[in-house]
Enzyme design. Structure first.
Site: not given
Length: 691
Positions: A241, A237-239
């Site tokens: 997200a 995941s993006d940070c």
């Protein structure tokens, strides 16, 4: 170690873990499992244009500048240098017991999102507006990072999957609505190409895509990414997200359900802390043991491929002396030189005679800026050469005077005791200069990541325009040097009065030297525009509209300041001949003969575009389908083989299917976009081939 052996080793390790231990490994800051001899590992690291955020490293030109080289061979060498420095730093950090953030070998680069809107602050992290160029450059970067040895030298990660390019202020709760056609034609190809080339990781985007949070979209992750494209790496995941799924997208009713939604959709690793709720989700039967085991095995397969569990580190012989070494500085200078795009050279004003005794004024907010060299997601070089520094080094017989002249956007740059601006200082320098180098543009504080990262428009800020106009009124010989990461319009008056214009991007630690050398003619600029340079008065579509209509060179049919693919040189190129030498299943191989009739050696960037006629569906006006960088010495004629990828010569239907076109396809072979404006601006005439 091949992937099957790595997966076997991962299975052996994971089989010895308890469920709680397995769950503990699904976050970016994975703790040690001491009883099994497993060290802690921090997955979060960045290497967009050099090892970032971890101290000293070579700072190469920002990604958009690397894209402007149109040279995947060069980019692969740069990425190889980056992973060499990454290994060197990793070896020492482990030796000294430092396994903290930004010390691992899993790099969350490249950013292969499409720079669809010039206002997007993070656009300079990408390889530009075209999916073909993005795919080719992305694959080259990944190959250089990962290497071709028995183990990964480092692990690359394509981000942000899959439809993501602003607005920054809305990204944590925004819903990007994209048609199947636009997704297949524009937003997905670079991910498909890099996945099929073997990228180790893929990162999900913050936003929703057509109503579903990107990190919880099982159709996209499990069906498209893994089943159809064959992705067998890790998905991260993006940070933050995963928290967005519950807190901002309101897609679930609890944090545990958000964690479960992402995890069950195929997200293996959480950058953030929301996978702590997987313990609760497991207890509530929202996730099962098999999925936990699968994700953990996937992650440990990557760690095995990096050689972490070998008795001897497979890259232990890479010395720390490689970090920001003389060899890498030389490569960095070459990269900066290759990224410069010459957009105007009135009556061959450039190059200047570096041996002449001139009075040169270096003026503007980027004349002495280190920040403008760096871009964002940057490391710290051991040496920086600003534009003013570079001019001093190269023009040793000249008198060099420097003035900031203005701020980036505010006139009150020196508000003390009633003195409100620096304009008169710029005017003073301009009034006594034979030549002025105007260093305008932005830096990462004015276009970048986060809520204030986007631009409100694409005009050069008024305070810089005012200063530039004043300089042009006082000095007849002005060179405009733009340091920025996006389309920025300096205004018609400045464009007209400047004798030469160079787009320098954020050119890296050696960027000021490269710019000075170009001005002095120590080499010929050969870069090409990876984006369209729009006029500030262009009526852009709404920023939140993800339709590709009236966006990029592929769908925008009005005159612009400078087109995609355009770039002049100090020499003269003529395309003598081009013909199909082999029509294969997946590509068309062309033999192209190019003559350099000028006095400068060139690394010409051959570009192949396709144009559809009478297609069953709307198609791009032109579509890049092949690039090749070729060295041509002054006065020399060379014949090179260039491949056009047939993937880009398919018609994309509204359903997203790629089909053989039912009309005629014409290939254009040249060194720019084959439109009338490029040719009128000085690009050589392309050769047409009917296929």
């Amino acid at each position: 170690m091949d992937k099957s052996s790595a997966r076997k080793k991962a299975k052996e390790i994971v089989s010895q873990m308890t469920t709680d231990e397995r769950l503990s490994q699904l976050v970016y800051n994975s703790p040690a499992v001491e009883r099994l001899g497993i060290n802690e590992y921090n997955w979060w690291n960045e290497a967009l244009h050099g090892v970032a955020r971890a101290g000293t490293a070579t700072v190469f030109p920002q990604a958009i500048g690397l894209a402007a080289t149109f040279d995947p061979e060069l980019l692969e060498k740069i990425a190889d240098a980056i992973s060499t420095e990454g290994r060197a730093k990793y070896n020492k950090s482990v030796q000294f017991g430092d396994r903290d953030i930004f010390k691992g070998l899993t790099y969350w680069s490249p950013n292969i999102n499409i720079f669809r809107d010039p206002r997007w602050g993070r656009g300079h992290e990408t390889y530009g507006e075209d999916p073909c160029l993005t795919s080719v450059m992305g694959k080259a970067f990944i190959k250089g990072i990962q290497g071709d040895g028995e183990f990964y030298k480092a692990a690359a990660c394509s981000k942000h999957f899959a439809v993501h390019s602003g607005p920054e202020a809305l990204r944590h709760g925004f819903n990007a609505e994209a048609s199947k056609k636009d997704m297949a034609e524009t937003y997905l190809p670079a991910f498909e190409k890099t996945v099929k080339s073997g990228v180790a990781g893929v990162m999900g985007a913050y936003n929703r895509l057509n109503g579903v949070p990107c990190n919880a979209d099982g159709e996209m992750i499990q069906n498209l990414l893994r089943s159809q494209w064959g992705f067998d790496g890790y998905f991260v995941s993006d940070c933050g997200a995963i928290s967005d799924i519950y807190e901002n997208h309101h897609y679930t009713d609890s944090p545990a359900e958000a964690a479960a939604a992402a995890f069950n959709a195929g997200c293996d690793l959480n950058c953030g802390d929301y996978f702590k709720y997987l313990y609760e989700a497991y207890e509530k039967d929202l996730v099962d043991e098999d999925r936990i085991t699968e994700a953990c095995e996937t992650l440990f397969t990557i760690r095995a491929l990096l050689g972490e569990f070998e008795e001897t580190n497979p890259y232990a012989d890479i010395s720390y002396l490689e970090v920001d070494s003389p060899e890498h500085k030389a490569l960095n200078l070459k990269a900066a030189q290759s990224s410069l795009v010459l957009l105007k050279n009135e009556n061959s004003f450039l190059p200047l005679d570096k041996n002449a005794k001139l009075s040169i004024g270096v003026i503007g907010p980027n004349s002495m800026s280190v920040t403008a060299l760096e871009g964002n997601y940057e490391g710290r070089a051991s040496e920086y050469v600003t534009v003013a520094d570079g001019i001093r080094r190269v023009f040793k017989n000249s008198e060099i005077r420097v003035a900031q002249g203005s701020g980036y956007a505010s006139e009150n740059t020196n508000d003390w005791d009633g003195f409100k601006n620096l304009l008169s200082d710029a005017q003073a320098v301009a009034s006594v200069s034979d030549v002025c180098v105007l260093c305008l543009g932005l830096d990462r504080n004015y276009e970048g990541e986060g809520e204030t990262g986007d631009k409100s428009g694409i005009d050069l800020p008024l305070t810089q325009k005012k200063m530039a106009k004043a300089v042009c009124e006082l000095c007849e010989n002005v060179i405009l040097l733009m340091l920025c990461g996006s389309s920025l319009d300096p205004g018609d008056e400045i464009i007209e009065k400047a004798k030469a214009i160079i787009y320098a991007w954020y050119p890296g630690a050696q960027g000021g030297l490269a710019a000075a050398q170009a001005i002095a003619g120590e080499f010929s600029p050969c870069g090409k525009m990876p984006i369209t340079l729009y006029g500030g008065d262009t009526a852009l579509p709404d920023f939140t509209d993800y339709s590709m209509k009236n966006r990029t060179y592929r769908f925008f049919d009005r005159p612009v300041i400078r087109p995609f693919g355009f770039g002049l040189s100090y020499s003269k190129t003529e395309f003598v001949d081009a013909a199909v030498c082999e029509n294969c299943e997946d590509e068309i191989r062309l033999k192209v003969t190019v003559k350099n009739s000028g006095e400068y050696d060139l690394r010409e960037k051959i570009q192949v575009y396709g144009k559809f006629t009478d297609s069953r569906t709307e198609t791009p006006i032109y579509q890049l389908c092949g690039i090749k960088a070729v060295d041509i010495k002054a006065g020399e004629t060379v014949t090179a083989e260039v491949s056009a990828d047939k993937y880009w010569l398919k018609a994309v239907l509204e359903s997203g299917e790629r089909m053989e076109p039912d009309g005629e396809v014409t290939l254009f072979v040249g060194s720019s976009l084959p439109d009338e404006q490029s040719i009128a601006l000085g690009a050589p005439n392309p050769i047409e081939i009917k296929i």
